[in-house]
Write a protein that holds these residues in place. Sequence first.
Motif, mmCIF file in Angstrom:
data_model
loop_
_atom_site.group_PDB
_atom_site.id
_atom_site.type_symbol
_atom_site.label_atom_id
_atom_site.label_comp_id
_atom_site.label_asym_id
_atom_site.label_seq_id
_atom_site.Cartn_x
_atom_site.Cartn_y
_atom_site.Cartn_z
ATOM 1 N N VAL A 80 -25.899 66.808 26.899
ATOM 2 C CA VAL A 80 -26.109 65.470 26.825
ATOM 3 C C VAL A 80 -25.997 64.193 26.131
ATOM 4 N N LEU A 81 -25.744 63.098 26.380
ATOM 5 C CA LEU A 81 -25.201 62.356 24.983
ATOM 6 C C LEU A 81 -26.032 60.724 25.141
ATOM 7 N N ILE A 82 -26.907 60.744 24.577
ATOM 8 C CA ILE A 82 -28.857 59.569 24.502
ATOM 9 C C ILE A 82 -27.018 58.145 23.739
ATOM 10 N N LYS A 83 -27.067 57.040 24.575
ATOM 11 C CA LYS A 83 -26.497 56.007 23.615
ATOM 12 C C LYS A 83 -26.961 54.516 23.258
ATOM 13 N N GLY A 84 -26.860 54.025 23.099
ATOM 14 C CA GLY A 84 -29.031 52.543 22.818
ATOM 15 C C GLY A 84 -27.467 51.616 23.378
ATOM 16 N N LEU A 85 -28.150 50.505 24.778
ATOM 17 C CA LEU A 85 -27.279 49.550 24.454
ATOM 18 C C LEU A 85 -28.487 48.492 24.530
ATOM 19 N N ARG A 86 -27.895 47.215 23.503
ATOM 20 C CA ARG A 86 -27.968 45.992 23.407
ATOM 21 C C ARG A 86 -27.609 45.553 24.169
ATOM 22 N N ALA A 87 -26.741 45.294 25.222
ATOM 23 C CA ALA A 87 -26.553 44.455 25.931
ATOM 24 C C ALA A 87 -25.469 45.239 26.810
ATOM 25 N N VAL A 88 -24.978 43.595 27.932
ATOM 26 C CA VAL A 88 -23.786 43.606 28.782
ATOM 27 C C VAL A 88 -22.773 44.378 28.169
ATOM 28 N N SER A 89 -22.496 43.729 27.613
ATOM 29 C CA SER A 89 -20.475 43.910 26.936
ATOM 30 C C SER A 89 -20.818 45.959 25.991
ATOM 31 N N ASP A 90 -21.666 45.841 25.250
ATOM 32 C CA ASP A 90 -22.286 47.347 25.564
ATOM 33 C C ASP A 90 -22.180 48.855 26.698
ATOM 34 N N PHE A 91 -22.362 48.192 27.851
ATOM 35 C CA PHE A 91 -22.950 48.579 28.477
ATOM 36 C C PHE A 91 -21.196 49.362 29.511
ATOM 37 N N ASP A 92 -20.812 47.713 29.495
ATOM 38 C CA ASP A 92 -18.474 47.500 29.920
ATOM 39 C C ASP A 92 -18.129 49.147 29.242
ATOM 40 N N TYR A 93 -17.866 49.081 27.804
ATOM 41 C CA TYR A 93 -17.689 49.900 26.976
ATOM 42 C C TYR A 93 -18.137 51.425 27.000
ATOM 43 N N GLU A 94 -19.316 51.849 27.131
ATOM 44 C CA GLU A 94 -20.339 52.687 27.400
ATOM 45 C C GLU A 94 -19.829 53.193 28.681
ATOM 46 N N GLN A 96 -17.237 53.230 30.820
ATOM 47 C CA GLN A 96 -15.367 54.376 30.205
ATOM 48 C C GLN A 96 -15.644 55.394 29.663
ATOM 49 N N MET A 97 -16.189 55.142 28.389
ATOM 50 C CA MET A 97 -16.625 56.287 27.663
ATOM 51 C C MET A 97 -17.541 57.582 28.424
ATOM 52 N N ALA A 98 -18.471 56.978 29.044
ATOM 53 C CA ALA A 98 -18.981 57.904 29.755
ATOM 54 C C ALA A 98 -18.169 58.521 31.182
ATOM 55 N N GLN A 99 -17.974 57.978 31.755
ATOM 56 C CA GLN A 99 -17.091 58.555 32.592
ATOM 57 C C GLN A 99 -16.217 59.501 32.108
ATOM 58 N N ALA A 105 -15.106 66.698 30.475
ATOM 59 C CA ALA A 105 -16.104 67.957 29.479
ATOM 60 C C ALA A 105 -17.638 68.270 30.306
ATOM 61 N N GLY A 106 -17.911 67.229 31.345
ATOM 62 C CA GLY A 106 -19.008 67.873 31.804
ATOM 63 C C GLY A 106 -19.908 67.283 31.242
ATOM 64 N N VAL A 107 -20.049 66.387 29.982
ATOM 65 C CA VAL A 107 -20.639 65.257 29.415
ATOM 66 C C VAL A 107 -21.383 64.451 29.643
ATOM 67 N N GLU A 108 -23.218 64.215 30.152
ATOM 68 C CA GLU A 108 -23.395 63.491 30.418
ATOM 69 C C GLU A 108 -23.797 62.734 29.930
ATOM 70 N N THR A 109 -24.604 61.765 29.888
ATOM 71 C CA THR A 109 -24.771 60.173 29.186
ATOM 72 C C THR A 109 -26.012 59.456 29.817
ATOM 73 N N LEU A 110 -26.759 59.722 28.680
ATOM 74 C CA LEU A 110 -27.782 58.560 29.570
ATOM 75 C C LEU A 110 -28.082 57.806 28.933
ATOM 76 N N PHE A 111 -27.916 56.543 29.245
ATOM 77 C CA PHE A 111 -28.150 54.935 28.414
ATOM 78 C C PHE A 111 -29.681 54.778 28.270
ATOM 79 N N MET A 112 -30.395 54.028 27.162
ATOM 80 C CA MET A 112 -31.586 54.166 26.686
ATOM 81 C C MET A 112 -31.331 52.441 26.078
ATOM 82 N N PRO A 113 -32.031 51.709 26.671
ATOM 83 C CA PRO A 113 -32.269 50.416 26.727
ATOM 84 C C PRO A 113 -32.379 50.267 25.277
ATOM 85 N N THR A 114 -32.384 49.061 24.521
ATOM 86 C CA THR A 114 -32.845 48.868 22.648
ATOM 87 C C THR A 114 -34.148 48.305 23.055
ATOM 88 N N ASN A 115 -34.668 48.680 22.009
ATOM 89 C CA ASN A 115 -36.030 47.646 21.667
ATOM 90 C C ASN A 115 -35.332 46.422 21.910
#
Length: 158
Positions: A80-94, A96-99, A105-115
């Motif tokens: 599992v990868l944990i990625k912080g998201l600050r804004a919608v623009s982060d989500f667009d890029y991340e 694609q990377m998650a997909q 390799a079957g590695v999952e990505t979990l998005f965590m909204p930034t404080n």
Amino acid sequence: MCPGSFDPVTNGHLDIVGRASRLFDEVIVGVLINQSKTGLFTVDERIDMLREVTRSYDNVRVESFRGLLVDFCHAQRASVLIKGLRAVSDFDYELQMAQMNIGLAGVETLFMPTNPLYSFLSSSLVKDVAKWGGDISAHVPEVVRSALLARLDPPSRP
């Protein structure tokens, strides 16, 4: 796995690492070695700072990697990868990377909204503010602030 370049680590990064450490038995902070970019800090300096500021987490370790992140994940037995998201623009890029990572390799990505306290924060912004003598003490741990000031030697304020 919490991957990044961490040049330098910010309080936003640490918020994500700390929250991930409460969700998983082990969290690996993966510091990317990118030979096509010259960072302000060497990879070893970044690793040392990260180890210092994550010392209070018994289940966090810091390692460096080069090449594909999914290969590093497999080598570390991290699924599992944990990625912080600050804004919608982060989500667009991340997204694609998650997909790509799940497809490769079957590695999952979990998005965590930034404080919200850190939603504007980036390593680049911190370096710019420090370069011009601005106060970054609320945005990075003291060890990072000291290292930045020593490295940048910012001009005196008028």
